[in-house]
Enzyme design. Structure first.
Site, mmCIF file in Angstrom:
data_model
loop_
_atom_site.group_PDB
_atom_site.id
_atom_site.type_symbol
_atom_site.label_atom_id
_atom_site.label_comp_id
_atom_site.label_asym_id
_atom_site.label_seq_id
_atom_site.Cartn_x
_atom_site.Cartn_y
_atom_site.Cartn_z
ATOM 1 N N TYR A 71 0.972 -1.019 -0.215
ATOM 2 C CA TYR A 71 -0.070 0.035 -0.093
ATOM 3 C C TYR A 71 0.782 1.294 0.190
ATOM 4 O O TYR A 71 1.360 1.559 0.956
ATOM 5 C CB TYR A 71 -0.923 0.036 1.268
ATOM 6 C CG TYR A 71 -2.120 -1.027 1.314
ATOM 7 C CD1 TYR A 71 -2.242 -1.855 0.087
ATOM 8 C CD2 TYR A 71 -2.619 -1.457 2.469
ATOM 9 C CE1 TYR A 71 -3.002 -2.933 0.169
ATOM 10 C CE2 TYR A 71 -3.391 -2.644 2.319
ATOM 11 C CZ TYR A 71 -3.719 -3.355 1.324
ATOM 12 O OH TYR A 71 -4.565 -4.178 1.495
ATOM 13 N N PRO A 217 -15.633 -3.849 2.197
ATOM 14 C CA PRO A 217 -17.218 -4.273 2.798
ATOM 15 C C PRO A 217 -18.299 -3.456 2.775
ATOM 16 O O PRO A 217 -19.358 -3.977 2.923
ATOM 17 C CB PRO A 217 -16.562 -4.368 4.358
ATOM 18 C CG PRO A 217 -15.638 -3.151 4.382
ATOM 19 C CD PRO A 217 -14.627 -3.305 3.107
ATOM 20 N N GLY A 221 -23.512 -0.895 -4.341
ATOM 21 C CA GLY A 221 -23.829 -0.879 -5.981
ATOM 22 C C GLY A 221 -25.259 -0.530 -6.105
ATOM 23 O O GLY A 221 -25.597 0.453 -5.447
#
Length: 292
Positions: A71, A217, A221
């Site tokens: 990351y 999580p 949509g």
């Protein structure tokens, strides 16, 4: 009676889970991927805000922070140490190795034993730790036998540099095979209310008491369209659809450990408030049916 969330709700309301049977973590954790730059590449636009988010997460009762050497790369781990070291008692920092970076949004698996050993040593240095509580193989490398990758992590565990070992983006057969090599205490796959391809893995994890860490999580949509079941239920709870999606995950199984990530203190507080939401059986079932 619908639950009203507040910005002062703490992660402690989500309950705890014992990783490996001996490492208690708040079930609602924090994913530190988004405190980097665009494409998970380079530093964030506002490093001070990123550090403030990390400190506020701990203030809100989060004691489980998930990151990875890739990351940034390295940026997330460095910011965690800058913001939180010396670490408060009980804080669990999980990191990952096995993905290399070639640019923004570009990832390539490399899990050769020598490379993993190097990455563990570098993560220890960046995080200012003597031992990593949870080290996860970020991806199984198709060019390296998994026995070699996990065998090296087992050696590092025996040397006291890793406490527990987890896997990321795997299926049931891969986890079952990995467990013949080394104890596996967690799996991390993409899973949310709208994207549920890991149901079989979650059921297996629940049966075996393995921590299931869903990344992405809060994705909802099209399920959160105005007037939808999710939208209506969220309004009933005076919450957002994303908060309800987190509450649904926490209800789905006691082994689920959501790690919502953000670079905003305001959004962090909203995420923590999901720990206060209690879904009725009917609400849980109705939401579960949405993706199908």
């Amino acid at each position: 009676m619908p639950t009203t969330t507040t910005s002062e709700t703490t992660a402690a309301g989500s309950g705890t889970f014992q990783l490996g049977g001996d490492l208690p973590v708040t079930r609602l954790g924090f994913g530190a991927m988004r405190i980097t730059g665009p494409g998970i590449w380079g530093p964030p636009a506002n490093p001070n805000e990123a550090r403030a988010v990390l400190r506020r997460a701990v203030d809100l009762g989060v004691n489980f922070i998930d990151t990875a050497d890739s990351y940034g790369p390295h940026v997330s781990e460095e910011l965690i140490a800058e913001a939180l070291y010396p670490y408060p008692e009980g804080l669990v920092i999980a990191t990952k190795g096995g993905l290399t970076r070639q640019g923004p949004n570009r990832w390539l698996p490399v899990a050769r034993p020598a490379y993993l050993r190097q990455q563990v040593e570098m993560s220890l240095r960046r995080l200012r730790l003597e031992r990593i509580d949870l080290y996860q193989l970020h991806r199984i490398d198709p060019d390296t036998p998994v026995e070699d990758s996990l065998g090296e992590l087992r050696a590092l565990q025996q040397e006291g540099k890793i406490r527990h070992i987890g896997l990321s983006e795997v299926n049931v057969a891969e986890v079952a095979h990995a467990r013949t090599i080394v104890p596996i205490v967690s799996v991390q796959n993409r899973y949310n209310l709208a994207y549920r391809t890991a149901e079989e893995l979650l059921d297996y994890a629940s049966q075996e008491n393995i921590g299931f860490i869903p990344w992405d999580p809060m994705a909802t949509g099209k399920l959160a369209q105005p007037g939808s079941v999710l939208d209506s239920a969220a309004k009933d709870h005076h919450a957002s659809p994303a908060q309800l999606a987190l509450a649904w995950l926490l209800r789905r199984s006691p082994v689920v450990l959501p790690i919502p990530g953000t670079s905003s203190v305001t959004h962090l507080e909203e995420n923590a408030a999901a720990a206060a939401i209690t879904l009725t059986d009917e609400e849980f079932d109705n939401l579960a049916k949405l993706a199908s």
